[in-house]
Design a protein around this motif. Structure first.
Motif, PDB file in Angstrom:
ATOM      1  N   GLN A   1      18.880 -40.457  -2.214  1.00 26.00           N
ATOM      2  CA  GLN A   1      18.589 -39.803  -0.954  1.00 26.00           C
ATOM      3  C   GLN A   1      19.675 -38.779  -0.657  1.00 26.00           C
ATOM      4  N   VAL A   2      19.293 -37.797   0.150  1.00 25.99           N
ATOM      5  CA  VAL A   2      20.238 -36.775   0.581  1.00 25.99           C
ATOM      6  C   VAL A   2      20.249 -36.732   2.096  1.00 25.99           C
ATOM      7  N   GLN A   3      21.314 -36.206   2.643  1.00 26.65           N
ATOM      8  CA  GLN A   3      21.391 -35.954   4.082  1.00 26.65           C
ATOM      9  C   GLN A   3      21.261 -34.450   4.278  1.00 26.65           C
ATOM     10  N   LEU A   4      20.407 -34.071   5.225  1.00 25.35           N
ATOM     11  CA  LEU A   4      20.071 -32.664   5.425  1.00 25.35           C
ATOM     12  C   LEU A   4      20.406 -32.211   6.841  1.00 25.35           C
ATOM     13  N   VAL A   5      20.980 -31.019   6.957  1.00 30.40           N
ATOM     14  CA  VAL A   5      21.333 -30.459   8.256  1.00 30.40           C
ATOM     15  C   VAL A   5      20.843 -29.018   8.315  1.00 30.40           C
ATOM     16  N   GLU A   6      19.937 -28.739   9.260  1.00 35.39           N
ATOM     17  CA  GLU A   6      19.408 -27.389   9.435  1.00 35.39           C
ATOM     18  C   GLU A   6      20.284 -26.589  10.392  1.00 35.39           C
ATOM     19  N   SER A   7      20.260 -25.281  10.214  1.00 34.27           N
ATOM     20  CA  SER A   7      20.946 -24.365  11.129  1.00 34.27           C
ATOM     21  C   SER A   7      20.273 -23.003  11.050  1.00 34.27           C
ATOM     22  N   GLY A   8      20.617 -22.143  12.012  1.00 32.90           N
ATOM     23  CA  GLY A   8      20.131 -20.774  11.964  1.00 32.90           C
ATOM     24  C   GLY A   8      19.009 -20.455  12.926  1.00 32.90           C
ATOM     25  N   GLY A   9      18.540 -21.445  13.662  1.00 34.46           N
ATOM     26  CA  GLY A   9      17.490 -21.177  14.633  1.00 34.46           C
ATOM     27  C   GLY A   9      18.024 -20.399  15.824  1.00 34.46           C
ATOM     28  N   GLY A  10      17.116 -19.995  16.688  1.00 36.04           N
ATOM     29  CA  GLY A  10      17.519 -19.258  17.877  1.00 36.04           C
ATOM     30  C   GLY A  10      16.349 -18.557  18.510  1.00 36.04           C
ATOM     31  N   LEU A  11      16.673 -17.624  19.398  1.00 39.91           N
ATOM     32  CA  LEU A  11      15.675 -16.845  20.120  1.00 39.91           C
ATOM     33  C   LEU A  11      15.576 -15.466  19.487  1.00 39.91           C
ATOM     34  N   VAL A  12      14.360 -15.036  19.219  1.00 39.82           N
ATOM     35  CA  VAL A  12      14.138 -13.734  18.614  1.00 39.82           C
ATOM     36  C   VAL A  12      12.880 -13.113  19.224  1.00 39.82           C
ATOM     37  N   GLN A  13      12.850 -11.811  19.287  1.00 45.95           N
ATOM     38  CA  GLN A  13      11.658 -11.123  19.777  1.00 45.95           C
ATOM     39  C   GLN A  13      10.572 -11.120  18.704  1.00 45.95           C
ATOM     40  N   ALA A  14       9.351 -11.037  19.152  1.00 44.36           N
ATOM     41  CA  ALA A  14       8.235 -10.930  18.215  1.00 44.36           C
ATOM     42  C   ALA A  14       8.463  -9.737  17.291  1.00 44.36           C
ATOM     43  N   GLY A  15       8.210  -9.960  16.011  1.00 40.57           N
ATOM     44  CA  GLY A  15       8.456  -8.936  15.011  1.00 40.57           C
ATOM     45  C   GLY A  15       9.819  -9.022  14.366  1.00 40.57           C
ATOM     46  N   GLY A  16      10.682  -9.833  14.939  1.00 37.82           N
ATOM     47  CA  GLY A  16      12.040  -9.980  14.430  1.00 37.82           C
ATOM     48  C   GLY A  16      12.135 -10.960  13.279  1.00 37.82           C
ATOM     49  N   SER A  17      13.377 -11.207  12.865  1.00 39.61           N
ATOM     50  CA  SER A  17      13.645 -12.060  11.711  1.00 39.61           C
ATOM     51  C   SER A  17      14.714 -13.092  12.025  1.00 39.61           C
ATOM     52  N   LEU A  18      14.626 -14.193  11.319  1.00 40.93           N
ATOM     53  CA  LEU A  18      15.648 -15.236  11.341  1.00 40.93           C
ATOM     54  C   LEU A  18      15.731 -15.830   9.940  1.00 40.93           C
ATOM     55  N   ARG A  19      16.908 -16.359   9.605  1.00 38.86           N
ATOM     56  CA  ARG A  19      17.042 -17.117   8.366  1.00 38.86           C
ATOM     57  C   ARG A  19      17.560 -18.507   8.696  1.00 38.86           C
ATOM     58  N   LEU A  20      16.782 -19.494   8.343  1.00 41.34           N
ATOM     59  CA  LEU A  20      17.196 -20.884   8.500  1.00 41.34           C
ATOM     60  C   LEU A  20      17.882 -21.359   7.224  1.00 41.34           C
ATOM     61  N   SER A  21      18.872 -22.207   7.418  1.00 40.04           N
ATOM     62  CA  SER A  21      19.559 -22.840   6.297  1.00 40.04           C
ATOM     63  C   SER A  21      19.439 -24.346   6.426  1.00 40.04           C
ATOM     64  N   CYS A  22      19.419 -25.013   5.294  1.00 39.09           N
ATOM     65  CA  CYS A  22      19.380 -26.471   5.266  1.00 39.09           C
ATOM     66  C   CYS A  22      20.414 -26.921   4.240  1.00 39.09           C
ATOM     67  N   ALA A  23      21.507 -27.467   4.734  1.00 42.88           N
ATOM     68  CA  ALA A  23      22.596 -27.896   3.862  1.00 42.88           C
ATOM     69  C   ALA A  23      22.433 -29.372   3.514  1.00 42.88           C
TER      70      ALA A  23
END
Length: 123
Positions: A1-23
């Motif tokens: 098994q692994v332990q996973l931690v997400e990051s990179g979320g937030g508020l963005v306008q429609a049409g924008g971009s985000l990159r999520l990470s999972c360590a």
């Protein structure tokens, strides 16, 4: 098994971009196919994207195909979800998880879920 931690979320306008990470912690990360899911309020958790153990193969939900890209860096024990052209309907808590088998889109086929990262898209 692994332990996973997400990051990179937030508020963005429609049409924008985000990159999520999972360590991931642990030395077995490269032995797992990985996936991203999302869950909006009042809705069931749904599959978003999956990637094979070494990143050579990927697959997507139709709703994000052409806009989202899943990738991984096994040297960094991290899987990513690049989200472009975000829409209000993409707003959700996004989760990464390890897959019991590559190619599944069903939640029971995944394990070691992270805590989630909130993505909010304003119109």
């Amino acid at each position: 098994q692994v332990q996973l931690v997400e990051s990179g979320g937030g508020l963005v306008q429609a049409g924008g971009s985000l990159r999520l990470s999972c360590a991931a912690s642990g030395r077995t990360f490269s032995t797992y196919a990985m996936g991203w899911f999302r869950q909006a309020p009042g809705k069931e958790r749904e599959f978003v994207a999956g990637i094979s153990e070494y990143g050579g193969s990927t697959y997507y939900a139709d709703s994000v195909k052409g806009r989202f890209t899943i990738s991984r860096d096994n040297a960094k024990n991290t899987v990513y979800l690049q989200m472009n052209g975000l829409r209000p309907e993409d707003a959700a808590v996004y989760y990464c998880a390890a897959a019991r088998r590559y190619g599944s889109t069903s939640s029971p086929d995944f394990h070691s879920w992270g805590q989630g990262s909130q993505v909010t898209v304003s119109s």
